[in-house]
Design an enzyme around this catalytic site. Sequence first.
Site, PDB file in Angstrom:
ATOM      1  N   GLY A   1       0.804  -1.212   0.000  1.00 58.73           N
ATOM      2  CA  GLY A   1       0.000   0.000   0.000  1.00 58.73           C
ATOM      3  C   GLY A   1       0.836   1.261   0.000  1.00 58.73           C
ATOM      4  O   GLY A   1       0.560   2.213  -0.740  1.00 58.73           O
ATOM      5  N   THR A  37       5.173  -7.124   4.195  1.00 56.30           N
ATOM      6  CA  THR A  37       4.878  -8.504   4.581  1.00 56.30           C
ATOM      7  C   THR A  37       4.686  -9.401   3.365  1.00 56.30           C
ATOM      8  O   THR A  37       5.256 -10.485   3.269  1.00 56.30           O
ATOM      9  CB  THR A  37       3.607  -8.546   5.450  1.00 56.30           C
ATOM     10  N   CYS A  38       3.876  -8.952   2.400  1.00 58.60           N
ATOM     11  CA  CYS A  38       3.499  -9.812   1.278  1.00 58.60           C
ATOM     12  C   CYS A  38       4.713 -10.335   0.531  1.00 58.60           C
ATOM     13  O   CYS A  38       4.843 -11.530   0.283  1.00 58.60           O
ATOM     14  CB  CYS A  38       2.580  -9.054   0.319  1.00 58.60           C
ATOM     15  N   CYS A  72       2.471 -13.488   1.368  1.00 56.77           N
ATOM     16  CA  CYS A  72       1.865 -14.231   0.263  1.00 56.77           C
ATOM     17  C   CYS A  72       2.853 -14.740  -0.778  1.00 56.77           C
ATOM     18  O   CYS A  72       2.672 -15.852  -1.296  1.00 56.77           O
ATOM     19  CB  CYS A  72       0.765 -13.391  -0.391  1.00 56.77           C
ATOM     20  N   LYS A 128       5.159 -17.614   0.745  1.00 56.51           N
ATOM     21  CA  LYS A 128       4.231 -18.683   1.134  1.00 56.51           C
ATOM     22  C   LYS A 128       3.759 -19.447  -0.092  1.00 56.51           C
ATOM     23  O   LYS A 128       3.723 -20.681  -0.098  1.00 56.51           O
ATOM     24  CB  LYS A 128       3.038 -18.082   1.870  1.00 56.51           C
ATOM     25  N   TYR A 162      11.247  -3.421  -6.172  1.00 58.67           N
ATOM     26  CA  TYR A 162      10.540  -2.390  -5.403  1.00 58.67           C
ATOM     27  C   TYR A 162      11.404  -1.139  -5.238  1.00 58.67           C
ATOM     28  O   TYR A 162      10.906  -0.011  -5.339  1.00 58.67           O
ATOM     29  CB  TYR A 162      10.121  -2.936  -4.030  1.00 58.67           C
ATOM     30  N   GLY A 176      -6.688 -21.181  13.610  1.00 59.26           N
ATOM     31  CA  GLY A 176      -7.771 -21.645  12.753  1.00 59.26           C
ATOM     32  C   GLY A 176      -8.044 -20.743  11.573  1.00 59.26           C
ATOM     33  O   GLY A 176      -9.036 -20.919  10.871  1.00 59.26           O
ATOM     34  N   GLY A 177      -7.155 -19.785  11.320  1.00 66.70           N
ATOM     35  CA  GLY A 177      -7.327 -18.905  10.175  1.00 66.70           C
ATOM     36  C   GLY A 177      -6.602 -19.439   8.955  1.00 66.70           C
ATOM     37  O   GLY A 177      -6.037 -20.534   8.967  1.00 66.70           O
ATOM     38  N   TYR A 178      -6.587 -18.622   7.894  1.00 72.18           N
ATOM     39  CA  TYR A 178      -6.021 -19.123   6.639  1.00 72.18           C
ATOM     40  C   TYR A 178      -4.522 -19.346   6.721  1.00 72.18           C
ATOM     41  O   TYR A 178      -3.985 -20.266   6.093  1.00 72.18           O
ATOM     42  CB  TYR A 178      -6.387 -18.202   5.473  1.00 72.18           C
ATOM     43  N   ILE A 179      -3.809 -18.547   7.532  1.00 67.19           N
ATOM     44  CA  ILE A 179      -2.352 -18.727   7.642  1.00 67.19           C
ATOM     45  C   ILE A 179      -2.038 -20.071   8.290  1.00 67.19           C
ATOM     46  O   ILE A 179      -1.146 -20.804   7.838  1.00 67.19           O
ATOM     47  CB  ILE A 179      -1.715 -17.565   8.427  1.00 67.19           C
ATOM     48  N   ALA A 180      -2.789 -20.419   9.326  1.00 64.54           N
ATOM     49  CA  ALA A 180      -2.577 -21.706   9.994  1.00 64.54           C
ATOM     50  C   ALA A 180      -2.856 -22.860   9.039  1.00 64.54           C
ATOM     51  O   ALA A 180      -2.071 -23.820   8.952  1.00 64.54           O
ATOM     52  CB  ALA A 180      -3.484 -21.808  11.223  1.00 64.54           C
ATOM     53  N   VAL A 181      -3.958 -22.774   8.303  1.00 65.63           N
ATOM     54  CA  VAL A 181      -4.333 -23.846   7.382  1.00 65.63           C
ATOM     55  C   VAL A 181      -3.299 -23.993   6.264  1.00 65.63           C
ATOM     56  O   VAL A 181      -2.913 -25.104   5.880  1.00 65.63           O
ATOM     57  CB  VAL A 181      -5.740 -23.580   6.811  1.00 65.63           C
ATOM     58  N   GLU A 182      -2.833 -22.867   5.747  1.00 68.73           N
ATOM     59  CA  GLU A 182      -1.836 -22.907   4.668  1.00 68.73           C
ATOM     60  C   GLU A 182      -0.526 -23.524   5.138  1.00 68.73           C
ATOM     61  O   GLU A 182       0.048 -24.394   4.461  1.00 68.73           O
ATOM     62  CB  GLU A 182      -1.606 -21.496   4.122  1.00 68.73           C
ATOM     63  N   HIS A 220     -14.555 -27.172 -22.253  1.00 74.41           N
ATOM     64  CA  HIS A 220     -14.549 -28.608 -21.966  1.00 74.41           C
ATOM     65  C   HIS A 220     -13.280 -29.276 -22.476  1.00 74.41           C
ATOM     66  O   HIS A 220     -12.825 -28.956 -23.561  1.00 74.41           O
ATOM     67  CB  HIS A 220     -15.773 -29.252 -22.640  1.00 74.41           C
ATOM     68  N   GLU A 279     -15.786 -25.487 -15.927  1.00 82.63           N
ATOM     69  CA  GLU A 279     -17.080 -25.517 -16.611  1.00 82.63           C
ATOM     70  C   GLU A 279     -18.206 -25.966 -15.685  1.00 82.63           C
ATOM     71  O   GLU A 279     -19.382 -25.737 -15.967  1.00 82.63           O
ATOM     72  CB  GLU A 279     -17.021 -26.424 -17.848  1.00 82.63           C
TER      73      GLU A 279
END
Length: 452
Positions: free
Chosen positions: A15, A41-42, A47, A50, A98, A174-180, A436, A441
């Site tokens: 940002g 961070t990203c 992200c 990761k 950057y 239990g959030g997305y970081i933990a699951v990933e 297809h 689809e």
Amino acid sequence: MAYDFDLYVIGAGSGGVRAARFAAGFGAKVAVAESRYLGGTCVNVGCVPKKLLVYGAHFAEDFEQASGFGWSLGEANFDWATLIANKDREINRLNGIYRNLLVNSGVTLHEGHARLVDPHQVEINGERFTAKHILIATGGWPQIPEIPGREHAIGSNEAFFLKALPKRVLVVGGGYIAVEFAGIFHGLGAQTTLLYRGDLFLRGFDGAVRTHLKEELTKRGLDLQFNADIERIDKQADGSLKATLKDGRVLEADCVFYATGRRPMLDNLGLENTGVKLDKRGFVEVDDQYQTAEASILAIGDVIGRVQLTPVALAEGMAVARRLFKPEQYRPVDYAMIPTAVFSLPNIGTVGLTEEEAKEQGHKVQIFESRFRPMKLTLTECQEKTLMKLVVDADTDKVLGCHMVGPDAGEIVQGLAIALKAGATKRHFDETIGVHPTAAEEFVTLRTPVAG
């Protein structure tokens, strides 16, 4: 009063860099301060690395499935040090990009910790600079709860720099970081347990998505333990860790990884020297134009605690630059229909309302859902299933939400997000010819509602 800069940005994450570059492009005199790493961070501990680790973890199942297509492979060996070294090289390359983006756009880069002295003045490396506008874009930071032995645990920042792949890992959250990260460690060969204090992970996601992912991760042999939380961590003489749970059980591990939330990074920022206020969660309080209670100071991104996603921070940075320096191009950020992905294994892609949210908002809903074994797996022993789901307003036929669990879910949902943003109806989906044979689809061939 003459200021040193029109805009002084604290934080060179997604940002902050976007706001700085575009403001400079609009003719403003801009400086950016960064105390850690360019890209935030990203790029450095989020992200981008990761996703690289997720790619690495995915190869395990690719090797496993190859035999169904006639490939005979020798024994596969994974080397963590090689993956991390190659990841580091790529991140260093992005840091350079950057840096060039900022410098080439005419932005002055100050490397060090910037602190607010007053509403128009910043101090960094012993020097003081004045600015008409100051933008706080310092992001978030992983938070490990205050439990005995917390010093033995790591967060997501440290996970990217482990010297070796731990043999046994406890992932807490239990959030997305933990699951990933549970998927990453498990896929790379570590014995992995995911502990979450609630009944089911990914609170806020669609119920069918949460249940389906739980089933798929269990099939893969990932140890999921819900309603479980750690009370204390003790280090053993051999260097291993002993985690005592609140229910009295004891688990042994070589690494305890916490992904239990992030806090705004406001350490030693000097907010007390200004009128900036924090909300009850501790994030910087801003109005719809990212203005703080101090007229000269703005804030965007994770530090304001709204939608903590990189593309959202980019959009907010652009909005600030336009409003301040190119008002004829200004348009507010639209937070509706923001697509997102969870790079679990298998992936999640989602946009719009969950079934639960749609009902809470008073919609009469029709649910279209499909679970199927992807074509790629039909020649293998793998029994993984993909989930696709549409949440439709029964009265208007408008598609309110789209959810997927399966390979390339994020890639597929990005395109569907455009359709939902444009107000697509279920009829639009039905009248669209499918590609297809693809998994995608299925979204345009869902004909019979399963519930409502």
